[in-house]
Design a protein around this motif. Structure first.
Motif, PDB file in Angstrom:
ATOM      1  N   TYR A 154      26.463  74.464  18.081  1.00 54.20           N
ATOM      2  CA  TYR A 154      27.656  75.012  18.004  1.00 54.20           C
ATOM      3  C   TYR A 154      27.449  76.370  18.074  1.00 54.20           C
ATOM      4  O   TYR A 154      28.108  77.217  18.384  1.00 54.20           O
ATOM      5  N   ASP A 182      29.712  70.436  11.277  1.00 59.28           N
ATOM      6  CA  ASP A 182      29.257  69.071  11.711  1.00 59.28           C
ATOM      7  C   ASP A 182      29.393  68.166  10.308  1.00 59.28           C
ATOM      8  O   ASP A 182      29.107  68.713   9.278  1.00 59.28           O
ATOM      9  N   LYS A 184      26.411  65.920  16.109  1.00 56.76           N
ATOM     10  CA  LYS A 184      27.235  65.954  17.325  1.00 56.76           C
ATOM     11  C   LYS A 184      27.034  67.507  17.890  1.00 56.76           C
ATOM     12  O   LYS A 184      26.991  67.724  19.036  1.00 56.76           O
ATOM     13  N   LYS A 241      33.767  63.683  23.793  1.00 58.46           N
ATOM     14  CA  LYS A 241      33.918  63.308  22.640  1.00 58.46           C
ATOM     15  C   LYS A 241      33.249  64.293  21.531  1.00 58.46           C
ATOM     16  O   LYS A 241      32.682  63.852  20.368  1.00 58.46           O
ATOM     17  N   GLY A 242      33.224  65.578  21.936  1.00 56.82           N
ATOM     18  CA  GLY A 242      32.735  66.513  21.075  1.00 56.82           C
ATOM     19  C   GLY A 242      31.232  66.628  20.842  1.00 56.82           C
ATOM     20  O   GLY A 242      30.846  67.558  20.172  1.00 56.82           O
ATOM     21  N   LYS A 244      33.113  75.969  12.545  1.00 54.72           N
ATOM     22  CA  LYS A 244      33.453  74.565  12.563  1.00 54.72           C
ATOM     23  C   LYS A 244      31.920  73.763  11.917  1.00 54.72           C
ATOM     24  O   LYS A 244      30.861  74.198  12.349  1.00 54.72           O
TER      25      LYS A 244
END
Length: 448
Positions: A228, A239, A188, A84-85, A237
């Motif tokens: 990340y 969050d 995440k 789920k990332g 990307k």
């Protein structure tokens, strides 16, 4: 041949930014060190090239993308790719699996350090609070890869919680509180909590504060996750984070202005009381919420803890925030605090033990440290240092932690700072006292 040369020649034109990788890198080595030829020059040059060759992060990212999307694996040993990332920090794996936990002696020592710190704060009519920031996979185990199978539900977090209950430490079980809330309180793509997690802690500082529970907010994708960045150093990307409509009212009064700095001072003129908070990187996000509620705030990452700050800053509240994976750091280095004086007249038996004692140099706070013989101490026993002269005798309780960080402390290192203003001038014999099976043992005498 041209392809092979590109990483080297490209270093002249493409600078590698390694800040997103959260690690130290090798700088270009010197041919001489300390006036002598650097015999490690070529080894260091090799490390420098490995950290800085051109297109390094592009290649790392390509490797990480393939491993993550094709094989569901991580391209960085420090990052665990979940479902789920979710990304997790690999340093939290032992805590998650319930393995390599601290011994009974180490857990007792962690609790005893906190007890001595709390005792000192309360003697000065101040309030103490200790909070453990849970590891992310402690809260969201359902997103961890299924190949990681827990060996025990007990880990350092649960063991220390039980020990703190015995020692009556003022604390709050954030893990239980976060799970019960049902809210997503961690990022995440990052190892830290988001603004919702920070807000919840204000309830345990023992003062009225602005309640954000019904505050209007927006969810924005504007947060750069550390995990990340380690996995995809060239990625962009973002969050999500909770952004409350309410604006902060505090101002920074120190030369350091960023919450990521080693220390920062704040002021909120319309508020009362002051706070000193000893924290780690989890405290970065806490600062705006806490600073808004106190007239003065001092937030520091410096270790060992300088316990004199509570007096210097005239604190009403003293808080320690520590992440779960660093629980052992409580006994890695003794806080800078005058050792508490204890009642003397301990009936001791002198033994020929391997206990050691070293005395440092300091005019005000004299450091005394060493290691006790494990054969003469229980898992839950204190360590005392006795000073005795012809006319005077003083007995102090030492921290079960060394003065200087050396090897891993298993609970048998000790350290204390002697406040010389409490001691009559003279020559003293130093004696280290431990307890085993309800008997007190003396290490022998060392003249200082």
């Amino acid at each position: 041949f041209c392809l092979l040369c590109l990483p080297s020649l490209g270093m002249l034109f493409f600078k590698t930014d390694v800040s997103v990788e959260q690690r130290q890198v090798q700088i270009f080595p010197s041919i001489k060190t300390g006036g002598k030829l650097n015999v490690k020059f070529f080894d260091q040059l090799n490390d420098y090239f490995s950290d800085n060759f051109a297109f390094r992060q592009n290649l790392i990212e390509a490797d990480a993308i393939i491993k993550k999307n094709v094989f569901r694996q991580s391209g960085n040993e420090k990052v665990i790719v979940g479902s789920k990332g979710y990304l997790f920090f690999s340093e939290t794996l032992d805590d998650y699996l319930g393995q390599n936990t601290l011994s009974k002696r180490e857990i007792y020592s962690c609790g005893r350090v906190l007890s001595l710190l709390q005792e000192n704060v309360e003697q000065n009519n101040r309030q103490f609070l200790f909070v453990i920031a849970p590891n992310k996979n402690s809260l969201y185990p359902e997103y961890m890869p299924k190949r990681y199978i827990k060996t025990s539900e007990q880990n350092n977090y649960s063991l220390l919680q039980a020990e703190m209950k015995k020692e009556n430490i003022n604390t709050v079980d954030l893990k239980k509180m976060f799970i019960d809330s049902g809210k997503e309180v961690y990022h995440k793509l990052d190892s830290h909590w988001n603004n919702q997690g920070c807000n919840a802690i204000l309830n345990y500082l023992g003062k009225d504060h602005y309640d954000y529970i019904n505050e209007r907010h927006t969810i924005k994708k504007n947060f750069s996750g550390d995990l990340y960045g380690m996995l995809f150093p060239k990625g962009n990307k973002k969050d999500t984070n909770v952004i409350y409509n309410k604006k902060s009212s505090y101002k920074v009064t120190s030369n350091n202005k960023k919450v990521t700095d080693i220390s920062i001072e704040t002021e909120s003129k319309d508020k009362k009381e002051s706070i000193v908070m000893y924290r780690d990187s989890f405290g970065n996000a806490l600062i705006p919420f806490v600073a808004d509620e106190f007239h003065n705030g001092y937030f520091t990452k410096a270790v060992p803890y300088n316990w004199n700050l509570q007096n210097e800053k005239k604190a009403d509240k003293v808080v320690i925030e520590l992440v779960e994976r660093h629980i052992h750091s409580l006994i890695e280095e003794a806080p800078y605090m005058a050792a508490p004086l204890r009642a003397g007249n301990l009936n001791t038996m002198e033994v020929n033990s391997n206990t050691t004692a070293e005395i440092g140099d300091d005019e005000e706070y004299v450091p005394i440290s060493g290691k006790v013989d494990s054969k003469y101490i229980d898992d839950d026993s204190k360590i005392y240092v006795r000073l005795k002269s012809k006319d005077n005798e003083y007995t102090y309780e030492a921290f079960p932690a060394p003065i200087d960080v050396t090897s891993k402390n298993e609970g048998y290192d000790y350290g204390m700072y002697l406040d010389t203003s409490q001691v009559e001038a003279g020559t003293y014999d130093i004696d280290v006292i431990t307890q085993k099976d309800n008997k007190y043992y003396s290490s022998g005498v060392k003249t200082s």
